[in-house]
Design an enzyme around this catalytic site. Structure first.
Site, PDB file in Angstrom:
ATOM      1  CD  GLU A   1     -11.748  -5.954   2.316  1.00 36.23           C
ATOM      2  OE1 GLU A   1     -12.189  -5.144   3.137  1.00 36.23           O
ATOM      3  OE2 GLU A   1     -10.541  -5.986   1.980  1.00 36.23           O
TER       4      GLU A   1
ATOM      5  CB  CYS B   1     -10.109   2.091   5.565  1.00 41.31           C
ATOM      6  SG  CYS B   1     -11.225   0.674   5.583  1.00 41.31           S
TER       7      CYS B   1
ATOM      8  CB  CYS C   1     -14.039   2.589   2.049  1.00 42.55           C
ATOM      9  SG  CYS C   1     -13.223   3.177   3.547  1.00 42.55           S
TER      10      CYS C   1
ATOM     11  CG  HIS D   1      -2.078  -0.909   1.210  1.00 46.69           C
ATOM     12  ND1 HIS D   1      -1.937  -2.255   1.391  1.00 46.69           N
ATOM     13  CD2 HIS D   1      -3.409  -0.711   1.052  1.00 46.69           C
ATOM     14  CE1 HIS D   1      -3.109  -2.852   1.348  1.00 46.69           C
ATOM     15  NE2 HIS D   1      -4.027  -1.933   1.129  1.00 46.69           N
TER      16      HIS D   1
ATOM     17  CG  HIS E   1     -10.670  -4.574  -2.658  1.00 42.34           C
ATOM     18  ND1 HIS E   1     -10.999  -3.257  -2.422  1.00 42.34           N
ATOM     19  CD2 HIS E   1     -10.292  -5.084  -1.456  1.00 42.34           C
ATOM     20  CE1 HIS E   1     -10.831  -2.990  -1.138  1.00 42.34           C
ATOM     21  NE2 HIS E   1     -10.400  -4.086  -0.532  1.00 42.34           N
TER      22      HIS E   1
END
Ligand SMILES: [Zn+2]
Length: 629
Positions: free
Chosen positions: A314, A406, A332, A151, A262
């Site tokens: 996800e 997040c 999110c 990330h 995702h």
């Protein structure tokens, strides 16, 4: 521009104000669209400033996010262990960004001391070559050794967004200077003329780099974003067990016709690709975005405006794979889609984008928060069974924070910038997309003064818009007519919107728009097997749910079957629906026709907005209701 201060801000103090003249509308500064506390959205922004943002700041301290910097610079014992997920820095960036938009909206100085402290910490933790990510600096991974999972560019993307927002809204460039040094390093390493080929496993930096370009005017920032979009889908990432579609590396962005993998990654990527289009006008890119947008919103979106049915990766499910109880529906993802859908509107207009933004704001996003603004859902299922147990990111009740945090700071930044999604302008008109009490300053080209929006929406459908000022003849006011409004009037006369879904009147005249917010029953596409035989109750933009706390004695949520032929009634507590309660049989399976129909007990049940569920005794809830008919 590594050591010089950044150039003065040239972009408007709002998200996604393009430099190029490619799109069909322009956003307004968040400070020019003042949502008033008398309306639903303005009250929410006040709560965000007073409760959610301070809560997030406290949680960053409690969860160790700031100590991750302090240990690097020796402010605390360097032997203090790193805390949190590898991308924990991005939580800090998102809270800074929330504060920035709040400054842009309200001019608050309440967070200045905190900003000074945190930005100073970031600047001191930055390495001489510009690198800054505390997890990597703490040794969790080698630098650039695991682009798939580490990330690093995602974290930089959030830093850039925060830095740009601070520059635009507060006129301070201290964080921007830090971010630019890191961007320089990334450009030299992974840019079009860089040493290596590489993109991030988690898209996000693309949209951030286009925003940076809008701020700096430096072509290389746009080129870097474009380069990363070009490389996506060409197999530069090593796919793990979840496959390359997990991070949208299975197919080049311009060739993809569906959304996959995702959900948050896909939707941030699409926002970034649309940003690139808004600066380059590349038709092939917009064409792909159109098809992907249709796939996401006409085959893979929950009625609440949520995305992603699969917990495991996800991810979006297949088309129409939208189970209510097993919905992952990460907060999110809704926020990422807000970004994307708004950019799609700026690119080619039309009320369908505002319709989606409205669905998201009033349902999935609103439900992710409790009434006090300090407890959050990460997953947002549309059914909670009575024996539901909490899973890692899908608890039974909202939580004050998460190990993977997040969502909460993402909510804070989305709410602080919400004014940006309310209105837009062209050379000849101002369009109002979202209805809430608001004072909107007219840009010079459209005259002078303030457009005042007054409404009790969504409680009722009357929206009064007046111009307090002057506008040239020919300047128009455009009002979005939601697709669900079956009878719409303007100043008391029936009115049909233009083909793009907007009603237009002379701006100087203003308008009294009346939308039909009578409760209505909604059915899903027949391929959504999970809700076959069910209906959902909607009213205006609101999706309703029934919750155990409202059930008559002895009635369980899952045994209610509603009569759709008797009209739902609006009351003070919600919307009442006539129904029957049918006790469940004992057998899990039975031969068709072998069981006597159970005695149905007539009941009246009250449904409440889905956004408000879970604020009382924990218990069962469902949006999709079986019918008695
Ligand atoms: Zn999240």
């Amino acid at each position: 521009m590594t050591d010089q201060p950044a150039s003065p801000s040239r972009a408007a103090a709002t998200p996604a104000a393009p430099r190029a003249d490619v799109g069909v509308a322009r956003p307004l500064p968040v400070g020019a669209v003042r949502l008033l506390p008398t309306g639903v959205l303005g009250a929410w922004q006040d709560r965000n400033a007073q409760a959610t943002i301070p809560h997030c700041i406290d949680q960053l301290e409690a969860a160790g996010n700031l100590d991750n910097y302090r240990r690097l610079v020796g402010d605390i014992d360097p032997a203090t262990p790193y805390r949190g997920f590898i991308f924990a820095d991005s939580d800090v960036h998102k809270v800074i960004e929330a504060v920035a938009w709040e400054i842009g909206r309200s001019g608050t100085t309440a967070f200045d001391g905190w900003l000074d402290e945190v930005i100073d910490l970031l600047a001191r933790a930055q390495e001489p070559d510009g690198y800054l990510m505390t997890a990597i600096q703490a040794g969790l991974r080698e630098r650039w050794a695991d682009l798939e999972n580490a990330h690093e560019l995602y974290v930089l993307g959030h830093m850039v967004q925060a830095a740009v927002a601070l520059q635009r809204c507060a006129g301070r460039d201290d964080l921007l200077r830090v971010a630019l040094r890191f961007v320089d390093l990334v450009d030299a390493t992974f840019g079009p003329d860089g040493e290596r080929v590489g993109i991030c496993g988690h898209p996000e930096i693309e949209t951030a780099l286009v925003e940076l370009y809008r701020e700096t005017g430096e072509q290389r920032h746009l080129a870097l974003a474009q380069h990363m979009i070009d490389l996506r889908g060409t197999g530069t990432l090593v796919a793990g067990g979840l496959g390359p579609q997990y991070f949208q590396d299975h197919e080049p962005v311009r060739q993809a016709r569906t959304v996959a993998g995702h959900a948050v990654r896909q939707l941030y990527l699409a926002a970034g690709a649309t940003d690139v289009y808004l600066e380059t006008g590349e038709a092939e890119l917009l064409d792909a975005m159109h098809d992907q947008w249709v796939d996401a919103h006409e085959r893979k979106m929950y009625i609440s405006g949520a995305f992603g049915s699969r917990h495991r990766d996800e991810a979006f499910g297949s088309a129409y794979e939208l189970p209510s109880d097993r919905a992952y529906a990460e907060t999110c993802a809704t926020i990422a889609d807000l970004h994307w859908s708004w950019r799609m509107f700026l690119a080619d207009g039309g009320s369908r984008y505002g319709d989606v933004v409205e669905r998201e704001i009033h349902n999935a996003l609103a439900a992710s928060l409790d009434a006090g603004g300090t407890r959050f859902f990460y997953a947002n299922p549309l059914q909670s069974r009575p024996d539901k147990h909490s899973e890692e990111s899908a608890p039974r009740e909202r939580l004050p924070w998460y190990p993977c945090a997040c969502c909460p700071p993402n909510i804070a930044r989305a709410v602080a910038q919400m004014g940006a999604y309310v209105a837009s302008v062209t050379d000849s008109e101002i369009a109002v997309h979202q209805f809430a009490d608001a004072d909107i300053d007219l840009p010079e080209a459209l005259g002078s003064g303030t457009v005042r929006v007054r409404t009790r929406y969504p409680e009722d459908g009357v929206v009064e818009v007046t111009l307090d000022g002057t506008a040239p003849a020919g300047a128009r006011l455009a009002l979005r007519v939601p697709a669900w409004s079956t009878s719409t009037t303007v100043d008391g006369r029936a009115a049909d919107p233009d083909p793009d879904g907007y009603l237009r009147v002379p701006l100087a005249d203003g308008a009294r728009l009346e939308l039909d917010v009578a409760p209505r029953w909604t059915v899903a596409h027949p391929r959504v097997d999970a809700v076959r035989g069910c209906v959902a109750l909607e009213r205006g933009p609101l999706v309703y749910a029934i919750e155990q706390a409202d059930m008559p004695d002895g009635v369980e949520v899952d045994d209610v079957r509603v009569h759709t032929d008797s009209p739902p009634r609006v009351t003070e507590d919600g919307v009442t629906v006539s129904a029957v309660a049918v006790p469940p049989p004992s057998a899990l399976y039975a031969t068709l026709g072998s069981t006597a129909p159970a005695p149905a007990r007539p009941v009246t049940v009250t449904a409440i907005p889905f956004a408000t569920w879970g604020n009382r005794t924990p218990g069962a809830m469902r949006v999709w209701l079986p019918t008695a008919d």
